[in-house]
Motif scaffolding. Structure first.
Motif, PDB file in Angstrom:
ATOM      1  N   ALA A   1       0.828  -1.210   0.000  1.00 58.66           N
ATOM      2  CA  ALA A   1       0.000   0.000   0.000  1.00 58.66           C
ATOM      3  C   ALA A   1       0.862   1.259   0.000  1.00 58.66           C
ATOM      4  N   ASP A   2       1.964   1.251   0.767  1.00 59.65           N
ATOM      5  CA  ASP A   2       2.838   2.430   0.816  1.00 59.65           C
ATOM      6  C   ASP A   2       3.458   2.707  -0.546  1.00 59.65           C
ATOM      7  N   GLU A   3       3.889   1.644  -1.230  1.00 59.76           N
ATOM      8  CA  GLU A   3       4.464   1.835  -2.556  1.00 59.76           C
ATOM      9  C   GLU A   3       3.426   2.397  -3.526  1.00 59.76           C
ATOM     10  N   LEU A   4       2.191   1.912  -3.409  1.00 60.39           N
ATOM     11  CA  LEU A   4       1.131   2.415  -4.280  1.00 60.39           C
ATOM     12  C   LEU A   4       0.876   3.898  -4.038  1.00 60.39           C
ATOM     13  N   MET A   5       0.849   4.315  -2.775  1.00 59.60           N
ATOM     14  CA  MET A   5       0.637   5.726  -2.462  1.00 59.60           C
ATOM     15  C   MET A   5       1.785   6.580  -2.982  1.00 59.60           C
ATOM     16  N   ASP A   6       3.014   6.061  -2.886  1.00 61.15           N
ATOM     17  CA  ASP A   6       4.165   6.803  -3.412  1.00 61.15           C
ATOM     18  C   ASP A   6       4.048   6.978  -4.919  1.00 61.15           C
ATOM     19  N   ASP A   7       3.593   5.937  -5.617  1.00 69.23           N
ATOM     20  CA  ASP A   7       3.422   6.036  -7.066  1.00 69.23           C
ATOM     21  C   ASP A   7       2.376   7.086  -7.423  1.00 69.23           C
ATOM     22  N   VAL A   8       1.287   7.125  -6.644  1.00 68.16           N
ATOM     23  CA  VAL A   8       0.241   8.121  -6.907  1.00 68.16           C
ATOM     24  C   VAL A   8       0.783   9.530  -6.714  1.00 68.16           C
ATOM     25  N   GLN A   9       1.547   9.747  -5.647  1.00 67.31           N
ATOM     26  CA  GLN A   9       2.125  11.066  -5.398  1.00 67.31           C
ATOM     27  C   GLN A   9       3.091  11.462  -6.507  1.00 67.31           C
ATOM     28  N   GLU A  10       3.853  10.501  -7.005  1.00 62.74           N
ATOM     29  CA  GLU A  10       4.778  10.796  -8.101  1.00 62.74           C
ATOM     30  C   GLU A  10       4.021  11.192  -9.362  1.00 62.74           C
ATOM     31  N   GLN A  11       2.910  10.515  -9.637  1.00 64.97           N
ATOM     32  CA  GLN A  11       2.118  10.855 -10.819  1.00 64.97           C
ATOM     33  C   GLN A  11       1.522  12.255 -10.699  1.00 64.97           C
ATOM     34  N   ILE A  12       1.074  12.612  -9.493  1.00 66.70           N
ATOM     35  CA  ILE A  12       0.516  13.957  -9.285  1.00 66.70           C
ATOM     36  C   ILE A  12       1.596  15.012  -9.471  1.00 66.70           C
ATOM     37  N   ALA A  13       2.779  14.771  -8.909  1.00 63.58           N
ATOM     38  CA  ALA A  13       3.880  15.719  -9.059  1.00 63.58           C
ATOM     39  C   ALA A  13       4.287  15.851 -10.525  1.00 63.58           C
ATOM     40  N   TYR A  14       4.282  14.739 -11.250  1.00 63.04           N
ATOM     41  CA  TYR A  14       4.640  14.765 -12.671  1.00 63.04           C
ATOM     42  C   TYR A  14       3.633  15.590 -13.470  1.00 63.04           C
ATOM     43  N   GLN A  15       2.343  15.431 -13.162  1.00 66.29           N
ATOM     44  CA  GLN A  15       1.311  16.197 -13.858  1.00 66.29           C
ATOM     45  C   GLN A  15       1.446  17.688 -13.566  1.00 66.29           C
ATOM     46  N   ASN A  16       1.741  18.035 -12.317  1.00 67.53           N
ATOM     47  CA  ASN A  16       1.942  19.443 -11.969  1.00 67.53           C
ATOM     48  C   ASN A  16       3.148  20.023 -12.696  1.00 67.53           C
ATOM     49  N   GLU A  17       4.188  19.231 -12.828  1.00 71.25           N
ATOM     50  CA  GLU A  17       5.388  19.694 -13.535  1.00 71.25           C
ATOM     51  C   GLU A  17       5.080  19.961 -15.005  1.00 71.25           C
ATOM     52  N   ILE A  18       4.275  19.084 -15.622  1.00 65.01           N
ATOM     53  CA  ILE A  18       3.888  19.287 -17.023  1.00 65.01           C
ATOM     54  C   ILE A  18       3.080  20.572 -17.174  1.00 65.01           C
ATOM     55  N   ASN A  19       2.175  20.831 -16.237  1.00 64.79           N
ATOM     56  CA  ASN A  19       1.379  22.059 -16.298  1.00 64.79           C
ATOM     57  C   ASN A  19       2.268  23.294 -16.205  1.00 64.79           C
ATOM     58  N   ASP A  20       3.270  23.249 -15.336  1.00 64.00           N
ATOM     59  CA  ASP A  20       4.183  24.388 -15.208  1.00 64.00           C
ATOM     60  C   ASP A  20       4.976  24.603 -16.494  1.00 64.00           C
TER      61      ASP A  20
END
Length: 218
Positions: free
Chosen positions: A123-142
């Protein structure tokens, strides 16, 4: 033919408890019967003493009856002790059975808990992957926002463009903020109310008007 119900499995422990309860019931019946017998014999003994107040001590029947009463009382006491022991034994066995079921329930619950922990190990690894995807999407928007050359406050510009599209689609009234400015346009003369006019100003104005009329007449 209807289906027969499943038989309840009777264990050796169940049979032992049942036998103890049966023995307890039999002893309980015996004590009740003995108590009744003792009471009857005591009543009979009192009657014999009453009928022979002078010679009852030498009467063999009286003495025998009294000894029998004591013997029955001794048996009654032993039966009562056995009854108490049986009741304690049955209670202890039933308590141990409940305790065993409780321990079995703990074991079963522990196994289920281990299984759930094993399933949720990632579960912890899954949550880390989700956070990475959110950060990646924010970076693309910037990156997209900074890629527009010559446009400042790109996000504000996007908001205004979306507002324009909304007005175009649903016919939303144009905001006052978007109306053209009236700065630099000549102001209209405002009529002064009578109560705010300066005394004598009306006469001067009328005289000037008459002069203009006379010049036009000439």
């Amino acid at each position: 033919m209807g289906q027969r119900g499943s038989k309840v499995q009777v264990t050796g422990t169940d049979r032992a408890i049942l036998q103890l309860k049966v023995s307890k019931d039999e002893i309980h019946k015996y004590t009740k019967k003995t108590e009744l017998l003792i009471n009857n014999e005591r009543s009979r003994l009192k009657e014999m003493i009453k009928n022979n107040p002078k010679t009852y001590k030498n009467n063999a029947s009286v003495r025998f009856l009294l000894k029998r009463i004591h013997y029955q009382e001794d048996l009654l006491q032993k039966a009562s002790d056995q009854l108490i022991n049986l009741e304690n034994m049955v209670s202890n066995i039933e308590f141990k059975l409940v305790e065993r079921r409780f321990v079995e329930g703990l074991k079963s619950g522990n196994e289920i808990l281990k299984k759930l922990n094993k399933e949720l190990a990632n579960a912890d690894e899954l949550m880390d992957d989700v956070q990475e995807q959110i950060a990646y999407q924010n970076e693309i928007n910037d990156i997209l926002s900074r890629s527009i050359v010559g446009v400042e406050n790109f996000e504000d510009e996007i908001d205004r463009e979306l507002d324009d599209l909304e007005q175009e689609i649903i016919g939303k009234p144009i905001s006052i903020d978007n109306m053209p400015s009236t700065e630099g346009l000549p102001k209209l003369e405002q009529e002064i109310p009578e109560e705010q006019k300066i005394p004598g100003e009306t006469k001067i104005t009328e005289g000037a008007n008459r002069g203009k009329v006379a010049l036009l007449a000439d």
